[in-house]
Design a protein around this motif. Structure first.
Motif, PDB file in Angstrom:
ATOM      1  N   ALA A   1      42.613   8.356  -9.005  1.00  0.00           N
ATOM      2  CA  ALA A   1      42.773   7.500 -10.184  1.00  0.00           C
ATOM      3  C   ALA A   1      43.871   6.465  -9.987  1.00  0.00           C
ATOM      4  N   THR A   2      44.623   6.585  -8.904  1.00  0.00           N
ATOM      5  CA  THR A   2      45.671   5.619  -8.573  1.00  0.00           C
ATOM      6  C   THR A   2      45.094   4.201  -8.509  1.00  0.00           C
ATOM      7  N   ALA A   3      45.885   3.218  -8.953  1.00  0.00           N
ATOM      8  CA  ALA A   3      45.470   1.816  -8.810  1.00  0.00           C
ATOM      9  C   ALA A   3      45.108   1.554  -7.352  1.00  0.00           C
ATOM     10  N   VAL A   4      43.934   0.981  -7.123  1.00  0.00           N
ATOM     11  CA  VAL A   4      43.396   0.858  -5.764  1.00  0.00           C
ATOM     12  C   VAL A   4      44.231  -0.118  -4.929  1.00  0.00           C
ATOM     13  N   GLN A   5      44.630   0.337  -3.737  1.00  0.00           N
ATOM     14  CA  GLN A   5      45.406  -0.496  -2.836  1.00  0.00           C
ATOM     15  C   GLN A   5      44.482  -1.416  -2.044  1.00  0.00           C
ATOM     16  N   ASP A   6      45.085  -2.292  -1.232  1.00  0.00           N
ATOM     17  CA  ASP A   6      44.302  -3.320  -0.540  1.00  0.00           C
ATOM     18  C   ASP A   6      43.649  -2.842   0.755  1.00  0.00           C
ATOM     19  N   ARG A   7      44.197  -1.789   1.380  1.00  0.00           N
ATOM     20  CA  ARG A   7      43.732  -1.398   2.708  1.00  0.00           C
ATOM     21  C   ARG A   7      43.427   0.094   2.773  1.00  0.00           C
ATOM     22  N   LEU A   8      42.570   0.437   3.726  1.00  0.00           N
ATOM     23  CA  LEU A   8      42.133   1.819   3.893  1.00  0.00           C
ATOM     24  C   LEU A   8      42.092   2.198   5.374  1.00  0.00           C
ATOM     25  N   HIS A   9      42.509   3.424   5.670  1.00  0.00           N
ATOM     26  CA  HIS A   9      42.174   4.061   6.945  1.00  0.00           C
ATOM     27  C   HIS A   9      41.708   5.460   6.579  1.00  0.00           C
ATOM     28  N   PHE A  10      40.426   5.711   6.788  1.00  0.00           N
ATOM     29  CA  PHE A  10      39.813   6.987   6.441  1.00  0.00           C
ATOM     30  C   PHE A  10      39.468   7.712   7.732  1.00  0.00           C
TER      31      PHE A  10
ATOM     32  N   GLY B   1      56.629  23.006  17.841  1.00  0.00           N
ATOM     33  CA  GLY B   1      55.638  23.957  17.369  1.00  0.00           C
ATOM     34  C   GLY B   1      54.553  23.288  16.562  1.00  0.00           C
ATOM     35  N   TRP B   2      54.669  21.940  16.417  1.00  0.00           N
ATOM     36  CA  TRP B   2      53.678  21.174  15.659  1.00  0.00           C
ATOM     37  C   TRP B   2      52.554  20.727  16.588  1.00  0.00           C
ATOM     38  N   GLY B   3      52.123  21.552  17.466  1.00  0.00           N
ATOM     39  CA  GLY B   3      51.081  21.137  18.403  1.00  0.00           C
ATOM     40  C   GLY B   3      49.829  20.781  17.674  1.00  0.00           C
ATOM     41  N   GLY B   4      49.696  21.135  16.409  1.00  0.00           N
ATOM     42  CA  GLY B   4      48.511  20.782  15.680  1.00  0.00           C
ATOM     43  C   GLY B   4      48.710  20.986  14.236  1.00  0.00           C
ATOM     44  N   ALA B   5      47.824  20.416  13.494  1.00  0.00           N
ATOM     45  CA  ALA B   5      47.905  20.611  12.080  1.00  0.00           C
ATOM     46  C   ALA B   5      46.577  20.349  11.478  1.00  0.00           C
ATOM     47  N   GLY B   6      46.303  20.758  10.370  1.00  0.00           N
ATOM     48  CA  GLY B   6      45.010  20.651   9.735  1.00  0.00           C
ATOM     49  C   GLY B   6      44.950  19.662   8.716  1.00  0.00           C
ATOM     50  N   LEU B   7      45.251  19.413   7.656  1.00  0.00           N
ATOM     51  CA  LEU B   7      45.259  18.155   7.004  1.00  0.00           C
ATOM     52  C   LEU B   7      45.077  18.308   5.554  1.00  0.00           C
ATOM     53  N   ALA B   8      45.812  17.518   4.893  1.00  0.00           N
ATOM     54  CA  ALA B   8      45.698  17.522   3.479  1.00  0.00           C
ATOM     55  C   ALA B   8      46.845  16.761   2.939  1.00  0.00           C
ATOM     56  N   PHE B   9      46.653  16.191   1.873  1.00  0.00           N
ATOM     57  CA  PHE B   9      47.733  15.473   1.230  1.00  0.00           C
ATOM     58  C   PHE B   9      47.363  15.231  -0.192  1.00  0.00           C
ATOM     59  N   GLY B  10      48.353  15.038  -1.069  1.00  0.00           N
ATOM     60  CA  GLY B  10      48.022  14.830  -2.448  1.00  0.00           C
ATOM     61  C   GLY B  10      49.189  14.263  -3.160  1.00  0.00           C
ATOM     62  N   ALA B  11      48.957  13.890  -4.421  1.00  0.00           N
ATOM     63  CA  ALA B  11      50.042  13.359  -5.211  1.00  0.00           C
ATOM     64  C   ALA B  11      49.575  13.094  -6.600  1.00  0.00           C
ATOM     65  N   ALA B  12      50.501  12.685  -7.415  1.00  0.00           N
ATOM     66  CA  ALA B  12      50.160  12.413  -8.801  1.00  0.00           C
ATOM     67  C   ALA B  12      49.364  11.131  -8.877  1.00  0.00           C
ATOM     68  N   ALA B  13      48.386  11.081  -9.760  1.00  0.00           N
ATOM     69  CA  ALA B  13      47.599   9.874  -9.950  1.00  0.00           C
ATOM     70  C   ALA B  13      48.412   8.870 -10.720  1.00  0.00           C
ATOM     71  N   ALA B  14      48.385   7.602 -10.263  1.00  0.00           N
ATOM     72  CA  ALA B  14      49.110   6.553 -10.952  1.00  0.00           C
ATOM     73  C   ALA B  14      48.126   5.570 -11.527  1.00  0.00           C
ATOM     74  N   GLY B  15      48.492   4.929 -12.614  1.00  0.00           N
ATOM     75  CA  GLY B  15      47.591   3.964 -13.226  1.00  0.00           C
ATOM     76  C   GLY B  15      47.934   2.565 -12.779  1.00  0.00           C
ATOM     77  N   GLY B  16      48.103   1.639 -13.723  1.00  0.00           N
ATOM     78  CA  GLY B  16      48.348   0.248 -13.375  1.00  0.00           C
ATOM     79  C   GLY B  16      49.780  -0.035 -13.029  1.00  0.00           C
TER      80      GLY B  16
END
Length: 427
Positions: free
Chosen positions: A77-86, A28-43
């Protein structure tokens, strides 16, 4: 270190495995719309292990999981990771209930992927007659500090889903700036998801699975891979360099500076609308660099254009990178001077940009540059005045061109396992 601005459920709860969608649910997951979130982490981040053991380690050295639930979405605000896929998505369904269902499905999938777990029943061992729940390329890999951040574009509020009256006043259409050469195929979108991780395969796996779950409901409009973070939210770490060889984002807002985050990044309840409280606004710009021309420019001219020396990264007339810039010592057309808060009414942005190289342009030149990502509380008081200042007289404009642009409202984080991305908006 300043107090973390994020409410969390605690490492043990963050490590708990959410209820996995059943095998039947997959079909039934023929589609989905999108969103994600989480707590901001520091260093630092809490490492989540299979045995439930918790330990605190430097973020950049950890393959750990970033806590998913919290007041704000992770990846800001999370410590920036090395890679991105946007990725930017167009919503194809016009059924509000179907869009809500897909947001809920994506929330559950994102909870698992950010914890380093497979989606649903996994990539193997299920019904041989049905496609696996997970594509499998991240099997055996650590969570790699994966964060997934969702945004809603202006077009989502066009009336299809009954959201027109809930569009934030701050979700403005960006003006056309001097020098813009925007490609519509690389601009805009109904939804966006920013996947950041220290392992590129983990980031790509996340976007791939969300697009797979969303098949038929959403379609990828455009996407961007990024490497070599060009800004940092952890000032105690070395400042990254951009493709022009200069340190970038030296004076970026720290992920642990709660006062600056509250003032410049997080939307307050009084800002409105209520569903955006604790969220932010994201401007994404694809900036092409004419690096072959830049590489033939003298060192002195390069330093004059930026307003910093290329070695230490110190502002003109100063000795150290983090010394307060003395703006009158720079040329009036220097990039640092024009981007400085003192030049733009105090405007500050939280930047999370990445470098990119996407083959060639067909003329023997690299298609390379900066994928600029900036979070702010108010776009008209943040990005707009800064970009107007830069577009008008920045000498760097001879070597760069903005070719893609998008703006998204970033809702607050997912508070607990009963919450889902966009719940406050759609409720």
């Amino acid at each position: 270190m300043a107090e973390d601005t994020t409410d969390r459920t605690g490492p043990a709860q963050a490590a708990a495995t959410p209820a996995a969608p059943s095998r039947r649910a997959l079909l039934g997951w023929g589609g989905a719309g999108l969103a994600f979130g989480a707590a901001a982490a520091g260093g630092t981040v809490a490492a989540v292990t299979g045995g439930g053991e918790d330990r605190t380690v430097p973020a950049a050295m950890s393959g750990a999981a970033v806590p998913f639930h919290g007041t704000h979405q992770a990846g800001i605000a999370t410590a920036v990771q090395d890679r991105l896929h946007f990725a930017s998505f167009d919503v194809k369904t016009e059924d509000r209930a179907e869009l809500v269902r897909l947001l809920k499905d994506w929330t559950r999938a994102a909870e698992r992927m950010t914890a380093g777990q497979a989606v649903g029943d996994g990539a193997y061992g299920g019904l041989a007659e049905a496609p696996p729940d997970d594509t499998g390329e991240a099997l055996g890999l650590k969570p790699s500090r994966l964060t997934l951040t969702i945004g809603f574009g202006p077009a989502l509020f066009d009336g299809r889903f009954g959201l027109k009256e809930h569009r934030p006043a701050a979700l403005v259409e960006l003006p056309r700036f001097k020098g813009d050469n925007l490609d519509p195929a690389r601009s805009g979108g109904d939804l966006c998801v920013q996947a950041c991780a220290d392992d590129p395969q983990v980031a790509v796996h996340a976007i791939r699975n969300l697009a797979r779950i969303g098949f038929g409901k959403v379609a990828v409009r455009w996407s961007q891979l990024g490497f070599g973070k060009t800004s940092s939210t952890t000032p105690e770490e070395q400042t990254p360099r951009n493709m022009m060889g200069f340190k970038d984002g030296t004076r970026n807002i720290s992920g642990t500076d709660s006062a600056a985050l509250d003032r410049h990044v997080w939307v307050s309840r009084k800002d409105g609308p209520a569903w955006m409280a604790d969220g932010s606004y994201l401007v994404a710009r694809r900036i092409r660099m004419n690096i072959e021309t830049w590489d033939r420019t003298s060192l002195q001219e390069q330093e004059d254009i930026f307003g910093r020396d290329k070695g230490e990264g110190a502002p003109v007339g100063r000795a150290k990178e983090r010394d307060e810039p003395f703006l009158p010592a720079m040329l009036p057309t220097a990039h640092v001077r024009l981007a400085h808060p003192d030049t733009n009414g105090g405007a500050r942005l939280l930047r999370r940009g990445y470098s990119f190289t996407d083959g060639t342009d067909g003329l023997g030149r690299l298609d390379a540059g900066l994928f600029f990502l900036a979070y702010q509380r108010d776009v008209e008081a943040g990005f707009v005045p800064v970009q107007r200042s830069l577009a008008a007289s920045d000498d760097l404009n001879e070597y760069i061109q903005h070719v893609g642009s998008a703006l998204f409202a970033i809702p607050p984080g997912v508070r607990d396992e009963d919450d889902w991305w966009g719940r406050a908006l759609f409720s």
